[in-house]
Write a protein that holds these residues in place. Structure first.
Motif, PDB file in Angstrom:
ATOM      1  N   GLU A   1       0.871  -1.179   0.000  1.00  0.00           N
ATOM      2  CA  GLU A   1       0.000   0.000   0.000  1.00  0.00           C
ATOM      3  C   GLU A   1       0.906   1.226   0.000  1.00  0.00           C
ATOM      4  N   VAL A   2       0.916   1.948  -1.151  1.00  0.00           N
ATOM      5  CA  VAL A   2       1.825   3.080  -1.331  1.00  0.00           C
ATOM      6  C   VAL A   2       1.033   4.381  -1.326  1.00  0.00           C
ATOM      7  N   GLU A   3       1.519   5.365  -0.591  1.00  0.00           N
ATOM      8  CA  GLU A   3       0.936   6.698  -0.597  1.00  0.00           C
ATOM      9  C   GLU A   3       1.975   7.699  -1.089  1.00  0.00           C
ATOM     10  N   GLY A   4       1.526   8.653  -1.906  1.00  0.00           N
ATOM     11  CA  GLY A   4       2.433   9.692  -2.402  1.00  0.00           C
ATOM     12  C   GLY A   4       2.628   9.644  -3.891  1.00  0.00           C
ATOM     13  N   SER A   5       2.391   8.469  -4.501  1.00  0.00           N
ATOM     14  CA  SER A   5       2.558   8.355  -5.948  1.00  0.00           C
ATOM     15  C   SER A   5       1.972   7.033  -6.416  1.00  0.00           C
ATOM     16  N   THR A   6       1.560   7.013  -7.668  1.00  0.00           N
ATOM     17  CA  THR A   6       1.089   5.766  -8.274  1.00  0.00           C
ATOM     18  C   THR A   6       2.119   5.206  -9.241  1.00  0.00           C
ATOM     19  N   GLU A   7       3.178   5.967  -9.473  1.00  0.00           N
ATOM     20  CA  GLU A   7       4.221   5.530 -10.405  1.00  0.00           C
ATOM     21  C   GLU A   7       5.499   5.300  -9.627  1.00  0.00           C
ATOM     22  N   VAL A   8       5.662   4.081  -9.151  1.00  0.00           N
ATOM     23  CA  VAL A   8       6.830   3.741  -8.343  1.00  0.00           C
ATOM     24  C   VAL A   8       7.448   2.449  -8.845  1.00  0.00           C
ATOM     25  N   GLU A   9       8.676   2.252  -8.446  1.00  0.00           N
ATOM     26  CA  GLU A   9       9.365   0.994  -8.730  1.00  0.00           C
ATOM     27  C   GLU A   9       9.430   0.178  -7.434  1.00  0.00           C
ATOM     28  N   TYR A  10       9.279  -1.128  -7.587  1.00  0.00           N
ATOM     29  CA  TYR A  10       9.229  -2.025  -6.427  1.00  0.00           C
ATOM     30  C   TYR A  10      10.445  -2.956  -6.422  1.00  0.00           C
ATOM     31  N   VAL A  11      10.951  -3.207  -5.233  1.00  0.00           N
ATOM     32  CA  VAL A  11      11.972  -4.236  -5.049  1.00  0.00           C
ATOM     33  C   VAL A  11      11.624  -5.002  -3.765  1.00  0.00           C
ATOM     34  N   TRP A  12      11.343  -6.279  -3.915  1.00  0.00           N
ATOM     35  CA  TRP A  12      11.088  -7.153  -2.765  1.00  0.00           C
ATOM     36  C   TRP A  12      12.362  -7.929  -2.468  1.00  0.00           C
ATOM     37  N   LYS A  13      12.704  -8.018  -1.197  1.00  0.00           N
ATOM     38  CA  LYS A  13      13.892  -8.758  -0.768  1.00  0.00           C
ATOM     39  C   LYS A  13      13.482  -9.833   0.238  1.00  0.00           C
ATOM     40  N   LEU A  14      14.021 -11.019   0.085  1.00  0.00           N
ATOM     41  CA  LEU A  14      13.807 -12.114   1.017  1.00  0.00           C
ATOM     42  C   LEU A  14      15.129 -12.440   1.690  1.00  0.00           C
ATOM     43  N   ASN A  15      15.175 -12.205   2.997  1.00  0.00           N
ATOM     44  CA  ASN A  15      16.422 -12.391   3.755  1.00  0.00           C
ATOM     45  C   ASN A  15      17.593 -11.678   3.074  1.00  0.00           C
ATOM     46  N   GLY A  16      17.312 -10.460   2.555  1.00  0.00           N
ATOM     47  CA  GLY A  16      18.350  -9.620   1.972  1.00  0.00           C
ATOM     48  C   GLY A  16      18.582  -9.807   0.495  1.00  0.00           C
ATOM     49  N   LYS A  17      17.960 -10.783  -0.141  1.00  0.00           N
ATOM     50  CA  LYS A  17      18.176 -11.044  -1.563  1.00  0.00           C
ATOM     51  C   LYS A  17      16.958 -10.609  -2.375  1.00  0.00           C
ATOM     52  N   ASP A  18      17.214  -9.956  -3.523  1.00  0.00           N
ATOM     53  CA  ASP A  18      16.124  -9.507  -4.390  1.00  0.00           C
ATOM     54  C   ASP A  18      15.360 -10.714  -4.932  1.00  0.00           C
ATOM     55  N   VAL A  19      14.018 -10.645  -4.845  1.00  0.00           N
ATOM     56  CA  VAL A  19      13.207 -11.767  -5.321  1.00  0.00           C
ATOM     57  C   VAL A  19      12.102 -11.344  -6.278  1.00  0.00           C
TER      58      VAL A  19
END
Length: 450
Positions: free
Chosen positions: A54-72
């Motif tokens: 749930e992001v507030e402030g913009s609808t145009e963002v880039e996402y990066v999910w990390k699992l235990n520090g690693k990009d997934v």
């Protein structure tokens, strides 16, 4: 004079420019983000947990999910799954040009498939090829797993004729009166995976005689009811010591509340405190006790053959309140001290159910002292000739379980687990399962061991 006019006009142009820039380039709001569901979430082993931002402030963002520090993942959602138990750290970082970045974290706990649900413990049926006992598991979604212990332990069998189980410290303790097989007299498994941790067979031979029930106060304080009484078993030393004052303890479920064991012995409610090798207190009733179980407010329910149900304080052992059902002769029969291995009563909060070894299920609301016949299972369940052990209510779903068989011998192959719903004007089924029990010793809900 001309220089002053030029200077004035230059300042005016600069001021207008500054105002214009301020109007057109107001600073963009900073981003903020959170992960739906909270900072701590859980998922069953092998299951999928869908995480959404749930992001507030913009609808145009880039996402990066990390699992235990690693990009997934770089999608707006992330489907987490794991076949390994444990805790996992998931971090989400979102960024947008001119607005910086924001992050959120969630800890995901992966639990075993048997952590939540219902177990039905089976004594075993040799005519069906059983070498010993077995477990049925029904998960919260209603999916039934037969022979669950065998499936998780390469086909191993529990000891012969298991009667009781107890869950504590993320372990399940299963007691079998005849021992033998890979399970012995006492089988200890991981409560979430059912993987065998240790089995006591020869180790307990000669130290226990037909053990039937178990209660646990700690890893090294395991209480086993057998033909002699109640014994305190210390796995660390292998010793099994008879608790003084427990001779002829009833072959029935024991309860643990406030770090104490409560058991029945004829008319007596026995209290055994941790670290002691003798009975700490006795509460006497006017007739034989037919059931002892923990109440939702951490006291003790006691049913008595004379037709009484009492709530006993787990702290000072006083009788908080006692209801007399004896005016209802048929309901009173369900409170008799039969040979069933399970108690004559079962409770969900203030509401109790009882059936004894008959097909009629009664409900008793303790606060109002109201007793009512809810159903005669024979009218709804085909071949419900024998009730095998007693009725049990799920403290979460309020489903009322009754195990029936057509008969002994070949009749055991025709059986049913009936789960009744009594919330409406007439009884209905929440679910039914046919031909999967093998002389069921009892029904156990994981939520009762919290």
């Amino acid at each position: 004079m001309k220089k002053n006019i030029i200077y004035f006009l230059s300042c005016l142009v600069l001021a207008v420019g500054l105002v214009s820039c301020s109007d057109d380039d107001e600073p963009l709001p900073l981003l903020s983000v959170l992960i739906e569901g909270g900072e701590t979430q859980e998922v069953v082993q092998g299951g999928t947990l869908s995480l959404k931002a749930e992001v507030e402030g913009s609808t145009e963002v880039e996402y990066v999910w990390k699992l235990n520090g690693k990009d997934v993942s770089t999608a707006s959602t992330y489907d987490f799954t794991s076949t390994e138990l444990g805790s996992y750290d998931v971090q989400l970082i979102v960024s947008s040009a001119g607005q910086g970045e924001a992050s959120a974290k969630v800890t995901v706990n992966v639990y075993g498939k048997y952590k939540y649900g219902t177990f039905i413990l089976n004594e075993g049926a040799s005519l069906r090829g059983d070498k010993g006992g077995s477990l049925i598991f029904i998960n919260p979604e209603g999916e039934l797993t037969e022979m669950a212990f065998q499936k998780e332990n390469n086909g191993a069998w529990l000891g012969s004729v298991p009667q009781d189980l107890f869950i504590a410290n993320n372990k399940m303790y299963i007691v079998s009166q005849n021992g033998g097989n890979e399970g012995g007299f006492l089988t200890i498994v991981n409560a979430e995976t059912l993987k065998l941790e240790v089995a006591y067979g020869d180790d307990l031979k000669g130290k226990v005689s037909w053990p039937t029930h178990v209660a646990v106060l700690g890893d090294d304080n395991i209480y086993l009811r057998d033909n002699a009484g109640i014994k305190l078993f210390h796995p660390s030393t292998g010793e099994a010591t008879l608790i003084e004052g427990t001779k002829s303890a009833r072959k029935n479920t024991m309860a643990v509340v406030e770090g104490k064991v409560f058991a029945s012995q004829s008319k007596n409610l026995l209290v055994i405190e941790a670290g002691k090798e003798e009975v700490s207190a006795t509460v006497e009733f006017d007739a034989n006790i037919s059931g002892v179980l923990k109440s939702s407010d951490n006291n003790i329910w006691v049913s008595v053959s004379s037709g009484k149900i009492a709530k006993v304080s787990a702290k000072d052992y006083s009788i908080i309140k006692e209801n007399d059902l004896s005016a209802n002769a048929d309901a009173t029969k369900t409170l008799s001290a039969s040979f069933a291995a399970a108690p004559s009563i079962t409770a969900k909060g203030d509401t109790l159910y009882m059936s004894g070894l008959a097909t009629k299920i009664y409900r008793h609301i303790f606060s109002t002292n109201e007793t009512k016949l809810m159903v005669d299972a024979k009218e709804m369940v085909e071949n419900a000739n024998i009730v095998y052990n007693t009725v049990a209510v799920d403290p979460v779903t309020e489903g009322v379980y009754l195990n029936t068989i057509k008969g002994y011998g070949d009749g055991v192959s025709t059986n049913q687990i009936s789960i009744f719903d009594f919330s409406g004007a007439a009884p209905t089924f929440k679910a039914t399962y046919s031909d999967c029990t093998r002389y069921p010793a009892g029904t156990f809900f994981t939520s009762n061991f919290k």
